[in-house]
Enzyme design. Structure first.
Site, PDB file in Angstrom:
ATOM      1  N   ASP A 485       0.833  -1.200   0.000  1.00 46.07           N
ATOM      2  CA  ASP A 485       0.000   0.000   0.000  1.00 46.07           C
ATOM      3  C   ASP A 485       0.866   1.247   0.000  1.00 46.07           C
ATOM      4  OD1 ASP A 485       0.909  -0.740   2.566  1.00 46.07           O
ATOM      5  OD2 ASP A 485      -0.580   0.527   3.535  1.00 46.07           O
ATOM      6  N   ARG A 489       5.861   4.346   5.933  1.00 46.51           N
ATOM      7  CA  ARG A 489       5.500   4.336   7.347  1.00 46.51           C
ATOM      8  C   ARG A 489       5.541   2.917   7.912  1.00 46.51           C
ATOM      9  NH1 ARG A 489      -0.583   6.063   5.706  1.00 46.51           N
ATOM     10  NH2 ARG A 489      -1.495   3.985   5.420  1.00 46.51           N
ATOM     11  N   ASP A 490       5.112   2.762   9.139  1.00 52.38           N
ATOM     12  CA  ASP A 490       5.120   1.432   9.751  1.00 52.38           C
ATOM     13  C   ASP A 490       3.900   0.651   9.262  1.00 52.38           C
ATOM     14  OD1 ASP A 490       3.339   3.072  11.095  1.00 52.38           O
ATOM     15  OD2 ASP A 490       3.671   2.131  13.041  1.00 52.38           O
ATOM     16  N   GLU A 491       3.961   0.245   7.994  1.00 52.48           N
ATOM     17  CA  GLU A 491       2.887  -0.548   7.386  1.00 52.48           C
ATOM     18  C   GLU A 491       3.483  -1.344   6.229  1.00 52.48           C
ATOM     19  OE1 GLU A 491      -1.823  -0.042   6.283  1.00 52.48           O
ATOM     20  OE2 GLU A 491      -0.640   1.679   6.912  1.00 52.48           O
ATOM     21  N   GLU A 766      -2.272   8.926  -0.881  1.00 56.49           N
ATOM     22  CA  GLU A 766      -3.286   8.045  -0.293  1.00 56.49           C
ATOM     23  C   GLU A 766      -4.653   8.723  -0.239  1.00 56.49           C
ATOM     24  OE1 GLU A 766      -3.760   5.319   3.753  1.00 56.49           O
ATOM     25  OE2 GLU A 766      -2.406   7.046   3.754  1.00 56.49           O
ATOM     26  N   HIS A 787       1.074   6.093  -2.626  1.00 57.33           N
ATOM     27  CA  HIS A 787      -0.008   5.129  -2.413  1.00 57.33           C
ATOM     28  C   HIS A 787      -0.738   4.991  -3.750  1.00 57.33           C
ATOM     29  CE1 HIS A 787      -1.350   3.725   1.654  1.00 57.33           C
ATOM     30  NE2 HIS A 787      -2.392   3.285   0.971  1.00 57.33           N
TER      31      HIS A 787
END
Length: 900
Positions: A485, A489-491, A766, A787
């Site tokens: 995605d 970031r923390d994803e 995003e 995104h």
């Protein structure tokens, strides 16, 4: 006389080869050129015909596979004979069983319909380790007990010395490599291969990839050394969010097998075992995909992977109790360094910080060159944007630190780039730099899966060109082994909804068949026994709850949408066949949840994610989740029916075709009024109902009008989210509203595609308003600036502005039907189909339209001239000696220019 005849034949053959209008190019096996270490039992061959003659079609082909490049009668294991066929893409091998580690040579000879004959250059492919018994190496764990597994760990160094046979010349050497974590391998001090983040990310509980490298030139006669650094990676590093670690294991492990073959036919195998030595006292003190890397150059072990290094203080390794029967060769491309970028400028922010601007939101890392005193600490942090005041902004990265910490060894020019991390960034902040940095001191290294470029696009509108560039860069940054995605970031997870929304656009930008082949296998693996598909793949959110997960409509439909998309675009029947049971399981999961009413009104859904919701005073209507869920239920049933038909599964085709029709009936009774109005009066509602053909044909025009009216009511703005946006302009064009589609594309104010471009975006955001008109930011908890979901408009740009679209699966027959409008005066671009380069270029100038088209050999095109009368079409076709049918102008291979 025989000698003279032989010379004449030889020279005539050369002359023929030089003058023949037909060539065979780009021969590949399983989408790869000369691959080594594949494990496909029946590999498929592809090639492209290049011809200077029009209307060239392949008439027949002959494939040969042999154990040597001479194709002697003894070495040839398969000769297809002359096969009357125009197939040149994904042609199945049909010879005897292929053996592990064996290199095979192949070539193809083709005859075209014009009497020309051509033969490819000799190619090869090499099998990997086809059975678990082929692995003589053992898993080893290089860690001592007692580490705090909740924290980032040093990267262990592991090594071994070995001696090749004293008698016998080395013929070849292969390294088979995998790890639980990220191994970076060295032989005699030299790094092995160009790949990074090996072995990639899969559903580790079910399968781990291994990579094969030709290291013949790195292994020497006599003494040798082999070593590895092991990073945490996806296996035990931070994943998901809020400092979750060790989601597959707490210890990294290495499995490596070096096979040295000698010219006398013997071989020697050096594998990981208990004789290897390890230390965690190396320079990489911390490493993590999210947080970055901490490197102390004072701890570098010079020569640690070379012969003669003193490892007497290193400690023993222990054997890891891990299986080998779940090891697979990569189906997709490796992640590699693709490009290097220099900063556009170095400046001081209002806060007094030193910041570099690379001018492009990219994914990878920076390589630094620095000189200073020993012990000097440099901190490098990364950001996508600057704040309203022009200061460095990292709040949207959430818990991800995204930083490099480098300690100088001192006294020399030092070069450093990280090993086991990557960042998403445009800006870099330097702290602790000795003196003032120069532009050549810091280089941006772009990484992503090494997927070939397949599309180009250019138009008369600079903002739209930048939009296309942004789409491409977002795909590059989010195709790092899995379709993520976001990359910063923390994803950074394989969200299924994003992937299905963008998949068709992805195929135009890059050749992604093998990339999605790899990932879709994990979709099927992580699918639950009850057919539910998790939100992310590889699954980390719902892995421990196999029967109780709640799949989301539009996300889990990746199980049907992406396999069908790959089949349409690439004609890859095997991929569709492999995924077919997964498709069925998903549809049956929904059927069970929908019940006898066939309305999916339960469960938890993300809905039309991040759709425009209006301002605080005037809220927008929201498309109901049950409406969306039932619409996607119908769509997935329809795709499964079509897949069954394509695979020759007649009973299933009828079964799922009837299910589709019954869902449509239930949908109409529940969600459409007698006057044709949908209960959800939103753009997404009308888009889904029209695109999925859920409405009666006589009701579709008025539904399209309602969609147009809503767009006009919003001042030619869209209000769609992740699920409605990919189909919005397609629906408008399909129902004769092309100018409205162009109005949406050209819109420069929020919400629109060009609003972020006007705000300086270099990737897709995003949110429609990631940066608001006043320069403030959206919610920091979810505000990525890379995104790709909204970049799905790229599909419409290729298929409508350029007019390149398929008719037959795999582009064997395709459409060229550009639809000028929206103030564009020209557009040009290309698409690399499985048969060659398709190009379309049109220009409108001084009342005249010009269209230039290129059709690759062994394919055909149907050409529609935009806004041309019947007389003009006939005249244009006659000038090119082409046939006009009721459908349009039919053209074989060649280049054509039409003017009217």
């Amino acid at each position: 006389m025989k000698y003279l005849f032989g010379l004449l034949w030889f020279f005539s053959t050369i002359a023929f080869a030089q003058t023949s209008p037909l060539r065979v190019e780009q021969p590949r096996v399983e989408y790869k050129t000369n691959p080594i270490g594949i494990d496909v039992a029946l590999p498929r061959f592809s090639w492209k015909l290049i011809s200077s003659q029009r209307n060239t079609m392949q008439k027949s082909y002959q494939l040969q596979v042999a154990k040597d490049a001479k194709f002697s009668k003894k070495s040839t294991i398969w000769n297809s004979g002359d096969i009357p066929s125009d197939a040149s893409h994904l042609v199945d091998y049909q010879g005897p069983t292929l053996q592990s580690r064996q290199r095979y040579f192949w070539k193809v000879k083709v005859t075209d319909n014009l009497g020309n004959v051509a033969e490819s250059a000799v190619q090869y492919f090499e099998m990997g380790l086809m059975n678990s018994a082929d692995w003589q190496a053992q898993w080893i764990e290089p860690e001592k007990e007692g580490f705090d597994v909740k924290k980032q760990q040093p990267a262990p160094l592991i090594r071994k010395e070995f001696t090749t046979k004293s008698k016998g010349k080395i013929a070849s050497a292969r390294l088979y490599l995998t790890g639980r974590g990220l191994p970076e391998m060295y032989i005699n001090g030299q790094r092995v291969g160009q790949d990074v983040l090996v072995p990639g990310w899969t559903a580790y509980q079910a399968r781990i990839q291994y990579f094969t490298y030709d290291v013949t030139n790195q292994v020497q006669s006599g003494k040798n050394a082999i070593g590895a650094m092991l990073g945490d990676g996806w296996y035990r590093g931070n994943l998901v969010w809020e400092n979750n670690r060790n989601l597959w294991g707490t210890r990294v492990a290495l499995l490596a097998q070096l096979v040295v073959k000698y010219t006398d036919g013997s071989e020697q195998i050096i594998g990981t075992d208990e004789s290897w030595k390890a230390t965690t006292d190396g320079p990489i003190r911390e490493n993590d995909l999210y947080n970055g890397e901490t490197y102390d150059a004072r701890l570098e072990k010079n020569g640690w992977a070379s012969v003669g290094f003193d490892a007497s203080t290193w400690w023993n390794v222990k054997l890891g109790n891990y299986p080998k029967d779940n090891l697979v060769a990569p189906a997709g491309p490796p992640v590699r360094r693709i490009e290097e970028i220099k900063p556009l400028k170095i400046f001081k922010t209002p806060a007094g910080e030193t910041v570099l601007d690379f001018g492009q939101n990219m994914v990878g890392w920076v390589k630094i060159k620095v000189k200073g005193d020993a012990g000097t600490k440099i901190r490098v942090t990364h950001a996508e944007v600057l704040d309203q005041k022009g200061n460095f902004y990292t709040a949207n990265l959430r818990h991800a630190k995204c930083e490099l910490n480098y300690t100088l060894k001192g006294g020399v020019n030092e070069t450093y780039e990280p090993h086991f991390t990557f960042m998403g960034f445009r800006y870099v902040r330097l702290e602790g730099w000795p003196g003032e940095p120069a532009p050549d001191d810091v280089t941006g290294v772009v990484i992503h899966s090494d997927v070939p470029i397949s599309g180009t696009f250019e138009s008369s509108k600079p903002l739209v060109n930048q939009l296309h560039k942004n789409i491409v860069w977002s795909q590059r940054g989010n195709f790092v082994d899995v379709p993520t995605d976001c990359p910063q970031r923390d994803e950074r997870l394989g969200w299924t909804g994003d992937a299905q929304a963008f998949a068709r656009t992805a195929t135009f930008n890059r050749e992604v068949a093998s990339f999605f082949t790899k990932w879709l296998r994990d979709v099927a693996i992580d699918q639950k026994p009850n057919g539910g598909v998790p939100h992310i793949v590889p699954d980390l959110l719902q892995r421990d709850n196999p029967d109780g997960i709640k799949s989301s409509a539009g996300w889990a439909d990746v199980a049907t949408i992406v396999p069908w998309t790959m089949y349409e675009v690439y004609g890859d029947r095997r991929l569709l066949e492999t995924q077919y049971e997964s498709m069925k399981k998903w549809v049956e999961y929904i059927r069970k949840n929908a019940g006898d009413k066939l309305l999916w009104s339960n469960g938890e859904h993300f809905g039309d994610w991040l759709s425009y919701r209006g301002n605080a005073q005037i809220g927008e209507p929201v498309t109901d989740n049950d409406f969306i869920a039932t619409a996607f239920f119908a769509h997935s049933a329809h795709l499964t029916s079509k897949a069954a038909l394509a695979l020759g599964k007649a009973t299933d085709a009828v079964l799922y075709g009837e299910l589709y029709n019954n869902i449509k009936k239930a949908f109409l009774e529940e969600y459409m009024s007698p006057s044709g109005r949908l209960v959800c009066n939103t753009q997404t509602a009308y888009v889904l109902a029209l695109h999925f053909d859920l409405l009666p044909e006589n009701m579709r025009p008025q539904a399209a009008e309602r969609l147009v009216q809503d767009i006009k009511n919003h001042g030619n703005h869209l209000t769609t989210g992740f699920l409605g946006t990919p189909y919005l302009c397609h629906v408008l064009t399909r129902f004769g509203k092309n100018e409205i589609a162009y109005a949406l594309l050209n819109q420069e104010t929020y919400p629109s595609w060009l609003y972020p471009v006007k705000m300086g975006a270099t990737t897709i955001w995003e949110r429609w308003d990631g940066i608001k008109p006043d320069g403030s930011f959206q919610d920091v908890s979810m505000n990525s600036y890379n995104h790709y979901a909204y970049g799905a408009i790229g599909d419409w740009m290729y298929r409508n502005i350029l007019g390149i679209d398929l008719i037959d699966n795999g582009f064997k027959k395709f459409l060229i039907a550009p639809k000028p409008g929206g103030g564009f005066t020209y557009a040009k671009g290309s698409y690399e189909s499985p048969y060659g380069t398709i190009s379309s270029a049109w220009e409108q100038k001084d009342g005249k339209t010009t269209l230039k088209v290129s059709v690759p050999a062994n394919s055909k095109a149907l050409i529609l001239l935009p806004n041309a009368s019947v007389d003009k079409v006939n005249q244009a076709a006659k000038s090119q000696s082409l046939k006009v049918t009721a459908q349009g102008i039919e053209a074989g291979s060649g280049e054509y220019v039409f003017e009217w």
